[in-house]
Design a protein around this motif. Structure first.
Motif, short mmCIF file in Angstrom:
data_model
loop_
_atom_site.label_atom_id
_atom_site.label_comp_id
_atom_site.label_asym_id
_atom_site.label_seq_id
_atom_site.Cartn_x
_atom_site.Cartn_y
_atom_site.Cartn_z
N ILE A 1 31.63 3.83 4.68
CA ILE A 1 33.11 2.96 4.89
C ILE A 1 32.74 1.65 4.62
O ILE A 1 31.46 1.13 4.78
CB ILE A 1 34.05 3.11 5.82
CG1 ILE A 1 33.34 2.77 7.37
CG2 ILE A 1 34.53 4.66 5.85
CD1 ILE A 1 34.41 2.79 8.35
N GLU A 2 33.49 0.74 4.24
CA GLU A 2 33.27 -0.56 4.08
C GLU A 2 33.00 -1.34 5.49
O GLU A 2 33.82 -0.95 6.47
CB GLU A 2 34.32 -1.44 3.29
CG GLU A 2 34.02 -2.97 2.81
CD GLU A 2 34.92 -3.62 2.11
OE1 GLU A 2 35.32 -4.75 1.99
OE2 GLU A 2 35.57 -2.81 1.20
N ASP B 1 19.90 4.58 1.05
CA ASP B 1 20.90 4.29 1.99
C ASP B 1 21.01 4.95 3.35
O ASP B 1 21.24 4.60 4.32
CB ASP B 1 22.35 4.21 1.55
CG ASP B 1 22.67 3.05 0.33
OD1 ASP B 1 21.94 2.24 0.63
OD2 ASP B 1 23.72 3.33 -0.16
N ALA B 2 20.14 6.11 3.13
CA ALA B 2 20.17 6.91 4.36
C ALA B 2 19.48 6.64 5.40
O ALA B 2 19.60 6.75 6.57
CB ALA B 2 19.43 8.51 3.93
N TYR B 3 18.27 5.50 5.09
CA TYR B 3 17.78 4.97 6.27
C TYR B 3 18.52 3.80 6.78
O TYR B 3 18.15 3.29 7.96
CB TYR B 3 16.35 4.30 5.48
CG TYR B 3 15.41 5.11 4.95
CD1 TYR B 3 14.46 5.40 6.05
CD2 TYR B 3 15.24 5.45 3.69
CE1 TYR B 3 13.43 6.42 5.61
CE2 TYR B 3 14.23 6.24 3.32
CZ TYR B 3 13.37 6.76 4.31
OH TYR B 3 12.38 7.56 3.83
N LEU B 4 19.38 3.33 6.14
CA LEU B 4 20.27 2.08 6.74
C LEU B 4 20.80 2.22 7.89
O LEU B 4 20.72 1.30 8.96
CB LEU B 4 21.12 1.46 5.66
CG LEU B 4 20.44 0.78 4.51
CD1 LEU B 4 21.58 0.47 3.54
CD2 LEU B 4 19.87 -0.50 4.54
N SER B 5 21.42 3.26 8.18
CA SER B 5 22.18 3.35 9.56
C SER B 5 21.09 3.42 10.77
O SER B 5 21.19 2.72 11.82
CB SER B 5 22.76 4.77 9.61
OG SER B 5 23.55 4.84 10.91
N ALA C 1 27.57 -1.79 11.44
CA ALA C 1 27.01 -1.83 10.17
C ALA C 1 26.32 -0.46 10.24
O ALA C 1 26.48 0.23 9.17
CB ALA C 1 25.98 -2.90 10.03
N ALA C 2 25.75 -0.02 11.32
CA ALA C 2 24.97 1.41 11.36
C ALA C 2 26.31 2.31 11.04
O ALA C 2 26.04 3.30 10.30
CB ALA C 2 24.50 1.33 12.59
N LYS C 3 27.13 2.14 11.97
CA LYS C 3 28.26 2.92 11.87
C LYS C 3 28.93 3.19 10.40
O LYS C 3 29.36 4.34 9.73
CB LYS C 3 29.50 2.79 12.73
CG LYS C 3 30.30 4.02 13.13
CD LYS C 3 29.83 5.60 13.27
CE LYS C 3 29.51 5.69 14.61
NZ LYS C 3 28.77 7.07 14.78
#
Length: 107
Positions: free
Chosen positions: A101-102, A64-68, A93-95
């Motif tokens: 948070i959702e 998940d660390a990559y997703l932002s 989505a990045a933030k």
């Protein structure tokens, strides 16, 4: 992938795309190949290919660390191609990933 990254650093974007595509023919779930190829497609201004590669990189992100960062990169591409609404969605989505948070915009 190292050779593709070298080609990116030398601004040989077509060669980077070719090398990443070769990797993806061997392993269609290779996260880094999609990531590097998305960057190359961005530089080549190949909109559909770029966004598709970012989407695959997001789908295959090992953590998940990559997703932002991936959402931010796809947002930059959307901005370059004039897709302001999609850019805004990806920035949200990045933030949300960054803050844990959702996402209120997620379907």
């Amino acid at each position: 992938i190292d050779r593709a990254t070298e080609q990116m650093n030398q601004h040989n974007f077509d060669d980077a795309v070719r090398l990443c595509t070769e990797v993806l023919h061997l392993d269609s779930d290779h996260f880094e190949a999609y990531n590097v190829r998305a960057l190359a497609h961005h530089e080549l201004r190949m909109q559909d290919e770029c966004i598709s590669d970012w989407t695959n990189a997001i789908r295959l992100a090992p953590e998940d660390a990559y997703l932002s960062a991936l959402y931010e990169m796809r947002a930059r591409s959307h901005e370059q191609f004039g897709n302001r609404i999609e850019m805004a969605k990806d920035l949200v989505a990045a933030k949300t990933h960054e803050l844990g948070i959702e996402n209120p915009l997620q379907e």
